[in-house]
Scaffold this motif. Structure first.
Motif, PDB file in Angstrom:
ATOM      1  N   GLU A 250      40.471  50.443  63.884  1.00 31.52           N
ATOM      2  CA  GLU A 250      39.362  50.800  64.770  1.00 31.52           C
ATOM      3  C   GLU A 250      38.786  52.182  64.503  1.00 31.52           C
ATOM      4  O   GLU A 250      37.569  52.377  64.498  1.00 31.52           O
ATOM      5  CB  GLU A 250      39.820  50.695  66.225  1.00 31.52           C
ATOM      6  N   HIS A 251      39.644  53.184  64.291  1.00 32.81           N
ATOM      7  CA  HIS A 251      39.168  54.560  64.145  1.00 32.81           C
ATOM      8  C   HIS A 251      39.012  54.985  62.687  1.00 32.81           C
ATOM      9  O   HIS A 251      38.432  56.028  62.407  1.00 32.81           O
ATOM     10  CB  HIS A 251      40.124  55.518  64.857  1.00 32.81           C
ATOM     11  N   PHE A 252      39.516  54.179  61.758  1.00 35.52           N
ATOM     12  CA  PHE A 252      39.503  54.529  60.343  1.00 35.52           C
ATOM     13  C   PHE A 252      38.354  53.849  59.603  1.00 35.52           C
ATOM     14  O   PHE A 252      37.983  54.247  58.513  1.00 35.52           O
ATOM     15  CB  PHE A 252      40.843  54.133  59.712  1.00 35.52           C
ATOM     16  N   GLY A 253      37.777  52.822  60.201  1.00 35.87           N
ATOM     17  CA  GLY A 253      36.774  52.043  59.504  1.00 35.87           C
ATOM     18  C   GLY A 253      37.405  50.882  58.753  1.00 35.87           C
ATOM     19  O   GLY A 253      38.407  50.312  59.197  1.00 35.87           O
ATOM     20  N   TYR A 254      36.839  50.532  57.607  1.00 32.17           N
ATOM     21  CA  TYR A 254      37.389  49.398  56.866  1.00 32.17           C
ATOM     22  C   TYR A 254      37.413  49.709  55.379  1.00 32.17           C
ATOM     23  O   TYR A 254      36.672  50.565  54.877  1.00 32.17           O
ATOM     24  CB  TYR A 254      36.600  48.117  57.138  1.00 32.17           C
ATOM     25  N   ILE A 255      38.298  49.003  54.670  1.00 27.63           N
ATOM     26  CA  ILE A 255      38.349  49.112  53.213  1.00 27.63           C
ATOM     27  C   ILE A 255      38.132  47.724  52.624  1.00 27.63           C
ATOM     28  O   ILE A 255      38.503  46.706  53.230  1.00 27.63           O
ATOM     29  CB  ILE A 255      39.670  49.727  52.699  1.00 27.63           C
ATOM     30  N   LYS A 256      37.502  47.712  51.460  1.00 30.33           N
ATOM     31  CA  LYS A 256      37.233  46.458  50.768  1.00 30.33           C
ATOM     32  C   LYS A 256      37.689  46.600  49.322  1.00 30.33           C
ATOM     33  O   LYS A 256      37.263  47.510  48.613  1.00 30.33           O
ATOM     34  CB  LYS A 256      35.738  46.137  50.812  1.00 30.33           C
ATOM     35  N   PHE A 257      38.583  45.735  48.912  1.00 27.31           N
ATOM     36  CA  PHE A 257      39.121  45.790  47.550  1.00 27.31           C
ATOM     37  C   PHE A 257      38.150  45.126  46.571  1.00 27.31           C
ATOM     38  O   PHE A 257      37.526  44.100  46.876  1.00 27.31           O
ATOM     39  CB  PHE A 257      40.479  45.102  47.478  1.00 27.31           C
ATOM     40  N   GLN A 258      38.021  45.754  45.398  1.00 24.17           N
ATOM     41  CA  GLN A 258      37.202  45.196  44.322  1.00 24.17           C
ATOM     42  C   GLN A 258      38.118  44.666  43.219  1.00 24.17           C
ATOM     43  O   GLN A 258      39.211  45.201  42.989  1.00 24.17           O
ATOM     44  CB  GLN A 258      36.260  46.258  43.740  1.00 24.17           C
ATOM     45  N   ARG A 259      37.642  43.628  42.540  1.00 27.83           N
ATOM     46  CA  ARG A 259      38.428  42.998  41.473  1.00 27.83           C
ATOM     47  C   ARG A 259      37.629  43.040  40.160  1.00 27.83           C
ATOM     48  O   ARG A 259      36.392  43.019  40.158  1.00 27.83           O
ATOM     49  CB  ARG A 259      38.758  41.546  41.832  1.00 27.83           C
ATOM     50  N   ASP A 260      38.368  43.080  39.038  1.00 23.97           N
ATOM     51  CA  ASP A 260      37.710  43.053  37.730  1.00 23.97           C
ATOM     52  C   ASP A 260      37.405  41.605  37.348  1.00 23.97           C
ATOM     53  O   ASP A 260      37.638  40.669  38.133  1.00 23.97           O
ATOM     54  CB  ASP A 260      38.562  43.753  36.671  1.00 23.97           C
ATOM     55  N   ASN A 261      36.899  41.424  36.135  1.00 21.67           N
ATOM     56  CA  ASN A 261      36.491  40.081  35.704  1.00 21.67           C
ATOM     57  C   ASN A 261      37.642  39.089  35.633  1.00 21.67           C
ATOM     58  O   ASN A 261      37.432  37.873  35.698  1.00 21.67           O
ATOM     59  CB  ASN A 261      35.797  40.163  34.336  1.00 21.67           C
ATOM     60  N   SER A 262      38.853  39.628  35.493  1.00 21.18           N
ATOM     61  CA  SER A 262      40.019  38.735  35.436  1.00 21.18           C
ATOM     62  C   SER A 262      40.582  38.432  36.819  1.00 21.18           C
ATOM     63  O   SER A 262      41.553  37.678  36.938  1.00 21.18           O
ATOM     64  CB  SER A 262      41.109  39.368  34.557  1.00 21.18           C
TER      65      SER A 262
ATOM     66  N   SER B 172      40.083  48.581  42.424  1.00 22.71           N
ATOM     67  CA  SER B 172      39.745  49.708  43.297  1.00 22.71           C
ATOM     68  C   SER B 172      39.560  49.203  44.718  1.00 22.71           C
ATOM     69  O   SER B 172      39.597  47.985  44.964  1.00 22.71           O
ATOM     70  CB  SER B 172      38.449  50.383  42.823  1.00 22.71           C
ATOM     71  N   PHE B 173      39.369  50.132  45.635  1.00 28.94           N
ATOM     72  CA  PHE B 173      38.890  49.753  46.964  1.00 28.94           C
ATOM     73  C   PHE B 173      37.890  50.808  47.434  1.00 28.94           C
ATOM     74  O   PHE B 173      37.911  51.956  46.993  1.00 28.94           O
ATOM     75  CB  PHE B 173      40.029  49.556  47.975  1.00 28.94           C
ATOM     76  N   SER B 174      36.996  50.396  48.298  1.00 29.02           N
ATOM     77  CA  SER B 174      36.024  51.317  48.889  1.00 29.02           C
ATOM     78  C   SER B 174      36.291  51.432  50.383  1.00 29.02           C
ATOM     79  O   SER B 174      36.656  50.456  51.034  1.00 29.02           O
ATOM     80  CB  SER B 174      34.600  50.825  48.655  1.00 29.02           C
ATOM     81  N   ARG B 175      36.105  52.636  50.879  1.00 31.17           N
ATOM     82  CA  ARG B 175      36.299  52.890  52.303  1.00 31.17           C
ATOM     83  C   ARG B 175      34.962  53.190  52.957  1.00 31.17           C
ATOM     84  O   ARG B 175      34.154  53.952  52.432  1.00 31.17           O
ATOM     85  CB  ARG B 175      37.238  54.073  52.521  1.00 31.17           C
TER      86      ARG B 175
ATOM     87  N   LEU C 292      42.234  52.454  41.186  1.00 34.10           N
ATOM     88  CA  LEU C 292      43.642  52.193  40.930  1.00 34.10           C
ATOM     89  C   LEU C 292      44.136  53.093  39.809  1.00 34.10           C
ATOM     90  O   LEU C 292      43.454  53.233  38.773  1.00 34.10           O
ATOM     91  CB  LEU C 292      43.827  50.730  40.552  1.00 34.10           C
ATOM     92  N   LEU C 293      45.259  53.723  40.013  1.00 31.37           N
ATOM     93  CA  LEU C 293      45.853  54.572  38.978  1.00 31.37           C
ATOM     94  C   LEU C 293      46.578  53.675  37.984  1.00 31.37           C
ATOM     95  O   LEU C 293      47.523  52.960  38.343  1.00 31.37           O
ATOM     96  CB  LEU C 293      46.812  55.578  39.604  1.00 31.37           C
ATOM     97  N   LYS C 294      46.149  53.713  36.757  1.00 35.76           N
ATOM     98  CA  LYS C 294      46.677  52.790  35.744  1.00 35.76           C
ATOM     99  C   LYS C 294      48.165  52.962  35.500  1.00 35.76           C
ATOM    100  O   LYS C 294      48.883  52.016  35.205  1.00 35.76           O
ATOM    101  CB  LYS C 294      45.925  52.996  34.430  1.00 35.76           C
ATOM    102  N   ASN C 295      48.630  54.211  35.629  1.00 37.68           N
ATOM    103  CA  ASN C 295      50.043  54.460  35.332  1.00 37.68           C
ATOM    104  C   ASN C 295      50.919  54.381  36.566  1.00 37.68           C
ATOM    105  O   ASN C 295      52.056  54.813  36.567  1.00 37.68           O
ATOM    106  CB  ASN C 295      50.219  55.830  34.677  1.00 37.68           C
ATOM    107  N   ALA C 296      50.341  53.834  37.666  1.00 31.50           N
ATOM    108  CA  ALA C 296      51.135  53.740  38.902  1.00 31.50           C
ATOM    109  C   ALA C 296      52.224  52.705  38.732  1.00 31.50           C
ATOM    110  O   ALA C 296      52.054  51.688  38.062  1.00 31.50           O
ATOM    111  CB  ALA C 296      50.237  53.353  40.071  1.00 31.50           C
ATOM    112  N   SER C 297      53.351  52.984  39.345  1.00 31.03           N
ATOM    113  CA  SER C 297      54.478  52.061  39.212  1.00 31.03           C
ATOM    114  C   SER C 297      54.311  50.868  40.129  1.00 31.03           C
ATOM    115  O   SER C 297      53.620  50.940  41.118  1.00 31.03           O
ATOM    116  CB  SER C 297      55.771  52.797  39.553  1.00 31.03           C
TER     117      SER C 297
END
Length: 566
Positions: free
Chosen positions: A529-541, A546-549, A561-566
């Motif tokens: 309610e107080h943070f708004g919303y996020i929407k995830f984006q997907r690549d062609n596969s 990423s996500f947008s807020r 997305l951090l590519k080297n994230a575990s």
């Protein structure tokens, strides 16, 4: 024939009787107001004033300004009125404009060359004043970094924080979007143009001429403020400090003032004693968008009908900073102002306003409501009948594209209802065309459907349209949420969010500390309610990239997305 002495005696007796009746009426009124605020005894409290045609009808303090020293609140007690300060900042800018020292059409880069040239368009002084700049709020940036709003900060800190943002939320002048950054920057512009800090310029041009001797913008955290109230909030039955002692950002707030001085300012908004009628007109007149449509925000103050009732135009601004709460509210046609200042975070200034207005404006409000009701009857007579299929086409679930708030249009027993909560009773709707619905009791509140009924536009008196997009609800199993888990980085905020799943929801964390928990409401979309919303984006596969807020202070702020994230 009556003697002269007898006539004088009758005159004196008559005056005494009238005075006694007036005194009794005032005493009864005072008693009613005292009853409204009696619960503040021994607690952080409020200062209340009512002013009509320049005459103070009532002013009094209730409760304590300082719990440690048991100091009572009086009309002389000084409060941080937060956003109520904006109208005085705007007044300073308008005075500089009248002196020919700046133009409202000046771009902000004229004063701050280091600001980026935004792809969305040029930001002007006018955009800052009327809250149409698209510049992100420095407070929203702080919260998004999981920092404390009371951290030590001044105008330079806030300005540098804003300058790091490479994008605006929207094209300047296309939308009203309240941002504290706008007025912090206006304070800096006053200093650039006048050669004096806002604290000094406002004192010289406004406070001293109006004899507002207990008013000041406070730009030094160490400043001693005589008679200052301390702000509190209640936790588990005990009051604790909730006071921003380190904040020193002025322009958007940090105005310390008492009832007596705010009354002087309120009277100036009627008389124009300082600045003239031209200044007052600039302050109270709403700004306009690039389209020419009027907003409801003027020079640091809102201007709209009281509860959207025609015949009751009012100007207002509320403020909230730490445990301080404030409200300045003036009925323009009646020239009646209500002022409520509090150092108690639990104070509901709007509820107190609703309690006070019938005591002073019962007839005026009643007449306006009667006329509005008559107009409502005439408007609803223009209704049209829809068949069940047409009603079903309008019903559905919708989300606010700016802040993620959810709304529903529901068909129950053949009738359409507007709902702010799934479980709450709905507001009955009446169709006035195949694509337009109005509130049955308030037909100036309209829902218009376009884009093949995929979007709903909410308006009041055809002003300030709010867009809601249709969505299809979705529920995720815990296992399905695993694909969202990762680390995401935003360059403007210089912050990394860790996303983790938790009991059918998503957690956002910063360095392992939970920032917010988000609930799914549509495919790849989550909200709070107080943070708004996020929407995830997907690549062609089909993989998440990423996500947008989006909320009231950010539009499509992208976290990659951090590519080297575990």
């Amino acid at each position: 024939m009556y003697s002269k002495s007898l006539l004088i005696a009758l005159f004196v007796i008559s005056n005494i009787a009238v005075h006694a009746q007036t005194t009794k009426a005032h005493s009864e009124l005072d008693g009613k107001i005292d009853a409204l605020f009696q619960n503040y005894e021994g607690r952080p409290g409020v200062a209340v004033a009512v002013v009509k045609n320049g005459e103070t009808l009532f002013q009094k303090g209730y409760g304590l300004s300082n719990l440690e020293y048991n100091i009572p609140i009086t009309p002389q007690t000084i409060f941080d009125v937060s956003a109520v300060a904006k109208q005085l900042t705007a007044a300073c800018v308008f005075l500089l404009e009248s002196e020919g020292k700046l133009s409202l059409n000046d771009p902000i880069q004229k004063f701050f060359p280091e600001f980026p040239e935004y792809a969305e368009g040029q930001v002007t002084v006018k955009n800052l004043i009327y809250q149409t700049s698209g510049i992100r709020s420095y407070l929203a940036i702080i919260f998004s970094q999981n920092r404390y709003a009371g951290d030590r900060m001044d105008n330079e800190d806030a300005r540098h924080m804003v300058m790091k943002q490479r994008n605006l939320n929207f094209e300047p002048g296309t939308r009203l979007d309240y941002s504290n950054s706008n007025y912090a920057l206006l304070s800096d512009i006053v200093e650039q143009v006048s050669g004096k800090k806002l604290t000094e310029y406002a004192k010289e041009k406004l406070f001293d001429p109006l004899n507002m001797v207990n008013t000041s913008f406070v730009d030094r955290a160490e400043q001693v403020i005589k008679n200052r109230a301390i702000a509190y909030q209640e936790e588990e039955g005990q009051f604790v400090l909730n006071h921003f002692f380190n904040s020193a950002v002025v322009g958007d707030g940090m105005l310390y003032i008492n009832l007596e001085d705010l009354i002087r300012w309120s009277n100036n908004l009627s008389t124009g004693a300082v600045g003239g009628k031209e200044l007052i007109a600039k302050i109270i007149t709403p700004g306009r968008l690039n389209s020419g449509a009027a907003t409801n925000y003027g020079g640091g103050i809102y201007n709209q009908n009281h509860y959207d009732i025609e015949g009751l135009p009012s100007i207002r601004h509320a403020g909230a900073s730490a445990g301080f709460r404030s409200l300045y509210y003036k009925f323009l046609n009646q020239d009646v102002a209500f002022i409520i200042l509090s150092n108690n975070a639990d104070t509901n200034v709007w509820a107190h306003l609703d309690e006070l207005t019938p005591l002073f404006l019962e007839d005026e409000i009643g007449e306006a409501q009667t006329l509005a009701a008559a107009n409502a009857v005439s408007l609803t007579t223009a209704s049209v009948k829809l068949n069940r299929k047409e009603k079903q086409r309008l019903s559905g679930s919708f989300y606010n594209t700016i802040n993620g708030n959810l709304r529903w249009v529901e068909l129950l027993d053949g009738k359409l209802f507007y709902k702010r909560s799934v479980d709450a009773p709905g507001t009955p709707l009446v169709a006035i065309s195949s694509n337009e619905l109005v509130f049955e009791a308030l037909p100036f509140v309209k829902l218009s459907f376009n884009q093949g009924h995929k979007q709903m536009i909410f308006t009041v008196n055809d002003l300030d349209p709010i867009a809601f997009d249709r969505y299809e609800s979705v529920a995720y199993e815990q296992a399905d949420l695993k694909e969202f888990e990762n680390n995401y980085y935003n360059e403007d905020l210089e912050v990394t969010y860790q996303v983790k799943s938790k009991e059918g929801q998503l957690q956002l964390l910063i360095e392992g500390e939970e920032l917010v928990v988000l609930t799914p409401f549509s495919q790849d979309m989550f909200r709070e309610e107080h943070f708004g919303y996020i929407k995830f984006q997907r690549d062609n596969s089909g993989r998440i990239s990423s996500f947008s807020r989006t909320d009231n202070t950010f539009t499509n702020l992208v976290f990659h997305l951090l590519k080297n994230a575990s």
